[in-house]
Design a protein around this motif. Sequence first.
Motif, short mmCIF file in Angstrom:
data_model
loop_
_atom_site.label_atom_id
_atom_site.label_comp_id
_atom_site.label_asym_id
_atom_site.label_seq_id
_atom_site.Cartn_x
_atom_site.Cartn_y
_atom_site.Cartn_z
N GLY A 224 0.60 -0.99 -0.28
CA GLY A 224 -0.10 0.05 -0.54
C GLY A 224 0.81 0.94 0.24
N PHE A 225 0.59 2.54 0.73
CA PHE A 225 1.35 3.23 0.44
C PHE A 225 3.19 3.40 1.50
CE2 PHE A 225 2.28 7.73 3.06
CZ PHE A 225 2.03 8.64 2.03
N ALA A 226 3.15 2.65 2.24
CA ALA A 226 4.46 2.15 2.34
C ALA A 226 5.11 1.59 1.87
CB ALA A 226 4.01 0.98 3.93
N ALA A 227 4.67 0.92 0.91
CA ALA A 227 5.76 0.30 -0.24
C ALA A 227 6.18 1.54 -1.14
CB ALA A 227 4.39 -1.14 -1.31
N MET A 228 4.65 2.01 -1.54
CA MET A 228 5.32 3.20 -2.77
C MET A 228 5.60 4.01 -1.98
SD MET A 228 1.39 4.35 -3.31
CE MET A 228 1.18 5.48 -4.38
N LYS A 229 5.71 4.33 -0.50
CA LYS A 229 7.05 5.42 0.04
C LYS A 229 8.65 4.72 -0.15
CE LYS A 229 8.37 8.93 2.92
NZ LYS A 229 9.99 8.06 3.52
N LYS A 230 8.34 3.66 0.69
CA LYS A 230 9.90 2.86 0.35
C LYS A 230 10.36 2.57 -1.24
CE LYS A 230 13.23 0.10 1.45
NZ LYS A 230 12.79 -0.82 2.92
N SER A 231 8.95 2.39 -2.47
CA SER A 231 9.41 2.62 -3.67
C SER A 231 10.11 3.76 -4.12
CB SER A 231 8.29 2.56 -4.90
OG SER A 231 8.82 2.43 -5.81
N TYR A 232 9.53 5.07 -3.61
CA TYR A 232 10.21 6.66 -3.75
C TYR A 232 11.27 6.66 -3.73
CZ TYR A 232 10.09 11.39 -2.21
OH TYR A 232 10.58 12.97 -2.76
N ASP A 233 11.83 6.22 -1.89
CA ASP A 233 13.02 6.07 -1.73
C ASP A 233 14.11 5.56 -1.82
OD1 ASP A 233 12.22 8.37 0.60
OD2 ASP A 233 11.87 5.83 1.69
N LEU A 234 13.43 4.82 -2.49
CA LEU A 234 14.48 3.98 -3.76
C LEU A 234 15.13 4.28 -5.08
CD1 LEU A 234 13.70 0.10 -3.19
CD2 LEU A 234 15.31 1.08 -1.83
N LEU A 235 13.86 4.71 -5.52
CA LEU A 235 14.23 5.23 -7.15
C LEU A 235 15.37 6.92 -6.74
CD1 LEU A 235 10.86 6.11 -8.05
CD2 LEU A 235 12.55 4.30 -9.34
N LYS A 236 15.06 7.71 -5.47
CA LYS A 236 16.66 8.93 -5.40
C LYS A 236 17.51 8.15 -5.84
CE LYS A 236 13.70 10.34 -1.04
NZ LYS A 236 14.33 10.85 0.02
N GLY A 237 18.52 8.73 -6.87
CA GLY A 237 19.15 8.93 -7.42
C GLY A 237 19.50 7.82 -8.55
N LYS A 238 18.18 7.55 -8.40
CA LYS A 238 18.10 6.17 -9.97
C LYS A 238 17.06 6.44 -10.76
CE LYS A 238 21.95 3.59 -10.11
NZ LYS A 238 22.63 3.50 -10.99
N THR A 239 16.35 7.85 -10.52
CA THR A 239 14.81 8.03 -11.36
C THR A 239 14.81 8.38 -12.95
OG1 THR A 239 14.25 9.48 -9.06
CG2 THR A 239 12.71 10.12 -11.25
N LYS B 41 18.54 -1.13 -4.27
CA LYS B 41 18.21 -1.53 -3.72
C LYS B 41 20.23 -1.49 -2.92
CE LYS B 41 16.21 -3.69 -0.11
NZ LYS B 41 16.05 -3.51 0.83
N SER B 42 21.12 -2.04 -3.82
CA SER B 42 22.36 -2.25 -4.00
C SER B 42 23.17 -0.75 -4.14
CB SER B 42 22.90 -2.63 -5.31
OG SER B 42 24.62 -2.72 -4.99
N PHE B 43 22.19 0.39 -4.26
CA PHE B 43 23.10 1.80 -4.70
C PHE B 43 22.75 2.72 -3.15
CE2 PHE B 43 21.99 6.63 -5.97
CZ PHE B 43 22.82 6.46 -6.56
#
Length: 298
Positions: free
Chosen positions: A179-194, A261-263
């Motif tokens: 849900g929203f928590a997964a979207m928030k986690k996805s948003y954080d993971l995309l940083k630097g790889k957007t 995740k590695s990034f």
Amino acid sequence: MDLAPEELQHLSIKGILRESTSIPKYSPKTFGLVTLTLIFPLSFAILAHSLFTQPIVAQLNQWTFFVVVFNFCYLAFLFAFSLLSTAAVVFTVASLYTSKPVSFTSTISAIPLVLNPLFVTFIWVCLLMLTYYTVFLIFLGLAFFSSLVISVLFLGVHVYMTALWHLASVVSVLEPVYGFAAMKKSYDLLKGKTFMACAVVFIYLALCGFVSEVFGKVVVRGGEDHGVFARIVAGGFLVGVLVVVNLVGLLVQSVFYYVCKSFHHQEIDKSALHDHLGGYLGEYVPLKSSIQMEHFDI
């Protein structure tokens, strides 16, 4: 494939594509059956929709109850098989990563429980999309910007939100959040790889759009220029192309999760992920630690 974290975080789009397309060889039977039973119907429905609805709408020349019901069933089918395909591919790739026994039976058995977090995440994505489209239409109506600028902004945000959705879907399967928590986690993971994520999504959408356009021109509207046999052959070929595009797209989004995740130097504990995946098969053991990565090897 055996990639250390430092190798993963520096993978280019070409490298991600190369690693993604190499995954099916580790369990060809499983990926073959997943492709045949889930991805093929999805791809066929995407293209065949225009083949069946266009003549109907042209004859009726209006929206009737039948057309509305037909389109509703089509969207429901598309939604269901999209989630099923995502769940199957992400689960299979993760199982290979953790050295769990992989089979079509185990993948299908896990899907019912995998679908629950995926569905919740999808609902949140739909709400976000609805909010975005509402704001977009308001700005379009007020005409604060030129139509060209609005279109460019719309396309850019749409591509980013699609990337956010795809990564959130992987997170929903591989981590105990949705849900929203997964979207928030996805948003954080995309940083630097957007930029890379948007480039990958744009290429995927462009390929799907190109295949659909060719299908419409040659198969749906090509009755006068092409014979029936030629249209059948072209239609079968284009469905096959879209099947490959969709399969590779699902594999890429799975690999891209590990790259992100590695990034961010977030390791995945294989034993924890192994137990998490086992929960979908009735083998649940409480997570011994947060999901982190040691190294990516399939």
